[in-house]
Scaffold this active site. Sequence first.
Site, PDB file in Angstrom:
ATOM      1  N   CYS A   2     -10.010 -10.894 -31.211  1.00  0.00           N
ATOM      2  CA  CYS A   2      -9.430  -9.680 -30.676  1.00  0.00           C
ATOM      3  C   CYS A   2     -10.391  -8.516 -30.860  1.00  0.00           C
ATOM      4  CB  CYS A   2      -8.114  -9.366 -31.397  1.00  0.00           C
ATOM      5  SG  CYS A   2      -6.969 -10.760 -31.457  1.00  0.00           S
ATOM      6  N   ASN A  79      -9.519  -9.035 -36.473  1.00  0.00           N
ATOM      7  CA  ASN A  79     -10.285  -9.631 -35.381  1.00  0.00           C
ATOM      8  C   ASN A  79     -10.967 -10.875 -35.916  1.00  0.00           C
ATOM      9  OD1 ASN A  79     -12.165 -10.222 -33.324  1.00  0.00           O
ATOM     10  ND2 ASN A  79     -13.605  -8.695 -34.069  1.00  0.00           N
ATOM     11  N   GLY A  80     -10.643 -12.053 -35.377  1.00  0.00           N
ATOM     12  CA  GLY A  80     -11.352 -13.238 -35.823  1.00  0.00           C
ATOM     13  C   GLY A  80     -10.469 -14.454 -35.977  1.00  0.00           C
ATOM     14  N   GLU A  81     -10.998 -15.419 -36.719  1.00  0.00           N
ATOM     15  CA  GLU A  81     -10.292 -16.670 -36.974  1.00  0.00           C
ATOM     16  C   GLU A  81     -10.554 -17.105 -38.417  1.00  0.00           C
ATOM     17  OE1 GLU A  81      -8.348 -17.923 -34.795  1.00  0.00           O
ATOM     18  OE2 GLU A  81      -9.065 -17.155 -32.861  1.00  0.00           O
ATOM     19  N   GLY A 382     -24.219 -23.498 -31.033  1.00  0.00           N
ATOM     20  CA  GLY A 382     -25.106 -24.030 -32.064  1.00  0.00           C
ATOM     21  C   GLY A 382     -25.802 -22.967 -32.877  1.00  0.00           C
TER      22      GLY A 382
END
Length: 649
Positions: A2, A79-81, A382
């Site tokens: 987000c 914001n993020g995971e 990667g």
Amino acid sequence: MCGIAGYLAFQGFEPDSARRTLKAMCDSIQHRGPDAEGLFVDGGSGVALGHRRLSIVDLSETGAQPMDSPSGRFTIVYNGEIYGFLELRQQLMDLGVSLRGTSDTEVLLAAMDLWGVHKALELSHGMFAFAVYDRKQNRVVFARDRLGKKPLYIGLKSSKLLFGSELKALRAHPEFGAPAACPRAQAQYVRYGFVPAPLSIYRDVIKLPAGTLVEVQLDAPPTSADALSERIESFWDLRQCAAEGLAEPYENEDHALKAIEAELGRAVQDRMVADVPVGTFLSGGIDSTLITAIMQEQAPSKVTSFTVRFEDKDLNEADHAAAIASYLGTNHHEVTATPRMAFDLLDSLPAVYDEPFADPSAIPTLLVSQLAQRQLKVVLSGDGGDESFGGYERYARMLAMQKLAQKLPRPAAAAIASAPGGVSKAIMSVLRPALPGSMREQMTPDRLSKVADIVRHPDLRSRYNSMFSLWEPSAALRAQVNDTGVYRARDLPDGLSDTDTMMMLDSGIYLPEGILVKVDRASMSVGLEVRAPLLDDRVVAAAWRSPNTLRYNGKVGKVALRQLVDKRIPKSLYDRPKQGFGVPMNEWLRGPLKEVAQSVFSGDSTVCEIFDPALLQRRWREHLDGSRNWGPHLWFVLAYSFWHRRWMQ
């Protein structure tokens, strides 16, 4: 994934007006979260927290933000995971915590309720930046993930603290005013092509560095951005991670390789957890090939892969990527990066990056992000293999220059570095036999000048700083700034080898401030989330515990990753020289970019009020007549001019 924005007014504010301001800040970063918006406004405390949502995990309203913790103590915009959050969720539920939804945000907040902010951060592995309002301690805590995947800007304006995922969110606040550029940031930019944290391009705004947090007491506001910067503290330190790994290595190569494979397999699996389809960037190089192969092993159906095709054969890896995709059985897509497409993006780059940013590979990164976003919201990449596993070709070049420095007196090197192009050609013919074999065949007058400029410095840190420095600020800028460069100033653990030193500097500087900025802004400009398994902190820790023979063994880098790829695809499909992900800037500046560049370097440009116009014009003439290749140097100035025109005029 987000975008977040907001501000703190330490004397409180009128809620309706604050809500309008907060909405404008969030609207400016709508591209980071096009699915929904959430606003939290508390007039008494003076806290305004805004969120733009890209719905990936828990698509329901139970995943919406701003979100309160189960106890009501904390309110967060995030914001993020958090990867592996389902295990942490189960741990919390086993302790009696009641959770409404299945989002990682709710799990993070519940962990804060139970263990506090610092402990919750230690338990959270992933990419994130957040602002959390703590009612009990009357404070707001800002934090950024360990490796610096997600950005967070914080500024002080008119006795208010402004924050956001991007600078444009801060600029949307009506009291941001006319910004002034930071001279130190300008000096860092002309060296490296990016502005390293905690600096930002603006005087009164900082970037929170990777792996850090800062607490702001609502009854004791910071007096300046510099004062706030002094209060930043680390919750994870790459230097400590490396030092511990080197002090407690794996028993042998076999043990290390199994540990790396296990950690990487888990990291890929964690990053495939989503309530929407997940694809992959496949360039055809070792890192993206390995990630795609592991991902396809774990996926129940064909993985969707994406790559960029270049018209320039020296840059093109698309055929290799297509062959690997065919072997692995992915559903493969590609976009061709033509010069026309690249030029059409030039005007949008300043709006995407907010700060001056000079990596030309931002252009193909933006193109492949646009391609992927047409089909998916999430891809794996990667990124991170070169820094932790010794993959950059410059490591071998720098070690060769370390040896050359022992043979070439520093005064002689300084004279060669400053010699005109014609003289450099004559000198090169004399010195070529004395050069290390790895450098001899590739040497040109331009490269000889750069090599001489590097080896004239007294030690590895100074030489590596010189390798990254395209312009010397004292020569290029009109204003004189006391700047030595972050590659020389960064603190490192004792006892590092030369290769470890370079890897540590790249992991702490080039990775978060260059590579990850490029990928985050390009992907999020179109609402695409990019997840990087090789940047899992546990993979990084495993790399530093491994013997050098599995990282850079003196001849080749990424030995462990090569061996893991060998297990999955034929060597003939990937074993070739690295081609990079760039654009032919030398040729473009003599061709289709010539007219644009001429207008900048003519002496009438605003940029010439900042840079030394005589130096710019001399290098521009030398570039046009072909006596020198100054493409990357001139692109730094062009990129700055595009940014200046967009944001400062």
